[in-house]
Each structure stands twice: as structure tokens, then as C-alpha cells.
Design a protein around this motif. Structure first.
Motif, mmCIF file in Angstrom:
data_model
loop_
_atom_site.group_PDB
_atom_site.id
_atom_site.type_symbol
_atom_site.label_atom_id
_atom_site.label_comp_id
_atom_site.label_asym_id
_atom_site.label_seq_id
_atom_site.Cartn_x
_atom_site.Cartn_y
_atom_site.Cartn_z
ATOM 1 N N GLY A 50 -29.159 44.718 53.526
ATOM 2 C CA GLY A 50 -29.346 45.364 54.818
ATOM 3 C C GLY A 50 -30.590 46.218 54.804
ATOM 4 N N PRO A 51 -30.787 46.937 55.877
ATOM 5 C CA PRO A 51 -31.980 47.787 55.965
ATOM 6 C C PRO A 51 -32.065 48.763 54.795
ATOM 7 C CG PRO A 51 -30.814 47.705 58.059
ATOM 8 C CD PRO A 51 -29.936 47.043 57.044
ATOM 9 N N THR A 56 -35.249 52.134 59.270
ATOM 10 C CA THR A 56 -34.971 50.728 59.567
ATOM 11 C C THR A 56 -33.515 50.523 59.995
ATOM 12 O OG1 THR A 56 -34.633 50.303 57.213
ATOM 13 C CG2 THR A 56 -36.806 49.819 58.102
ATOM 14 N N SER A 57 -32.584 51.176 59.316
ATOM 15 C CA SER A 57 -31.177 51.017 59.712
ATOM 16 C C SER A 57 -30.921 51.679 61.059
ATOM 17 C CB SER A 57 -30.232 51.556 58.645
ATOM 18 O OG SER A 57 -30.384 52.951 58.487
ATOM 19 N N LEU A 60 -32.222 49.231 63.765
ATOM 20 C CA LEU A 60 -31.324 48.084 63.878
ATOM 21 C C LEU A 60 -29.999 48.486 64.518
ATOM 22 C CD1 LEU A 60 -31.020 45.030 63.236
ATOM 23 C CD2 LEU A 60 -29.914 45.732 61.108
ATOM 24 N N ASP A 61 -29.434 49.612 64.107
ATOM 25 C CA ASP A 61 -28.172 50.080 64.680
ATOM 26 C C ASP A 61 -28.309 50.359 66.176
ATOM 27 O OD1 ASP A 61 -27.004 49.897 62.180
ATOM 28 O OD2 ASP A 61 -27.038 52.059 61.791
ATOM 29 N N TRP A 77 -29.752 41.676 59.633
ATOM 30 C CA TRP A 77 -30.955 42.148 58.946
ATOM 31 C C TRP A 77 -31.649 40.978 58.262
ATOM 32 C CZ3 TRP A 77 -34.193 45.927 59.058
ATOM 33 C CH2 TRP A 77 -35.122 46.077 58.030
ATOM 34 N N SER A 82 -38.648 41.782 58.035
ATOM 35 C CA SER A 82 -38.980 43.171 57.731
ATOM 36 C C SER A 82 -40.332 43.259 57.029
ATOM 37 C CB SER A 82 -37.895 43.801 56.859
ATOM 38 O OG SER A 82 -38.235 45.124 56.529
#
Length: 176
Positions: A50-51, A56-57, A60-61, A77, A82
């Protein structure tokens, strides 16, 4: 019409009993080397599923919350996307100019991207104190960026960012 027929003939000498033992030793040595190589790579940490960090997370979230609110499945992801976004964000930060999209048609036709049918990109530059909810708010307030976030054909995404001159440069790459 021109045609060519090429036949490969094996001209190697027939293996003798002594040569057979030597061949077995070489094969055994090759297997040992291969086993050691596999064992060594087993000690490496796995690639992130994942991120890799909060920015980054967070991006995406936030995108996935907006997709869920609109009845669209979550983006998974993607490390390859990325990397593409990270490289482009760094390029933009280094250039310290305007936001210019990379040529996704060229990317889509390049080796390694043949598993994709479509690509998209959202870019952003803002103050380095900008948080991911502010980034997502800016994208959702723009019809083109919103369309990318909510496009059901996109099933995976990668986020890249870079800092420069008290600003954050962000590139989100979408794939489907």
C-alpha cells in the motif's frame, strides 16, 4: 518473393561418460547457486502493498472516500503508477514552473504499461503546509480532476509528490 530456410545442425561431440559426470557437477553447482540466490532474496523486505507514507495514503484514502460516496469502487494502490507520479512531481518541482501534464499516450504505449487500457493524471501545486483533505477538496472542485477521481474505468492509482520552494507538487496517476 524471397524466402529463407535456415536449419540449425548440432555439431557438438557426443557426451562421454566422463563428460556426463562433469555436466552433472555443473548442474549441481548451478542449483546450489540458484538456491542461495532465492534464499538471499527471501531476506529482503517485501515491496509495500500500500501507500508508503502519510501523504500518499491520505490522498488515496480521500479519493476513495469520494468514490464510495458516489457509489464507485475503491482505487487500489499501484507502485508502478506511484513511481511514475513521483518522477513527474520531482520533475515539476525541479522546473519550478507551471503544471504541465506528461504525455500519457506515450506512457501507455511504452514497454511495461501494456496491462493498462487507460491512464489519467491529476496534478497539484500548493503551499508545503497543504494537507491531503485540502488537496482532495481542490481536485473535487475542478470538473476535470473530479472526473478522473470518479471515473469507474480507473481501478488503481499511485501518488507521487515532491517539495520545492515552500510548495508541494503532487502527481496522481490513475490506471485502468
Amino acid at each position: 518473393m524471397f524466402t529463407r530456410n535456415h536449419t540449425l545442425q548440432d555439431t557438438r561431440p557426443t557426451t562421454t561418460h566422463r563428460g556426463h559426470r562433469s555436466l552433472k557437477r555443473c548442474a549441481t553447482a548451478a542449483m546450489i547457486v540458484a538456491a542461495l540466490a532465492v534464499g538471499a532474496t527471501a531476506c529482503l523486505p517485501p515491496a509495500p502493498a500500500g501507500p508508503p507514507d502519510g501523504v500518499t495514503s491520505g490522498v488515496l484514502d480521500a479519493m476513495n472516500r469520494d468514490r464510495a460516496a458516489n457509489g464507485i469502487g475503491a482505487l487500489g494502490w499501484n507502485n508502478q503508477l506511484s513511481g511514475l507520479g513521483s518522477g513527474w512531481a520531482a520533475h515539476l518541482a525541479d522546473a519550478n514552473g507551471g503544471l504541465v501534464h506528461q504525455n500519457l499516450t506515450n506512457v501507455l504505449s511504452s514497454p511495461g504499461y501494456d496491462g493498462y487500457n487507460t491512464l489519467g493524471e491529476n496534478l497539484l501545486v500548493g503551499p508545503d503546509s497543504m494537507n491531503t483533505d485540502q488537496m482532495e477538496g481542490a481536485w473535487m472542485a475542478s470538473s476535470g480532476h473530479r472526473a478522473n477521481i470518479l471515473r469507474a474505468a480507473f481501478t488503481t492509482a499511485g501518488v507521487g509528490y515532491a517539495y520545492g520552494n515552500a510548495r508541494i507538487w503532487v502527481a496522481v496517476e490513475f490506471g485502468g
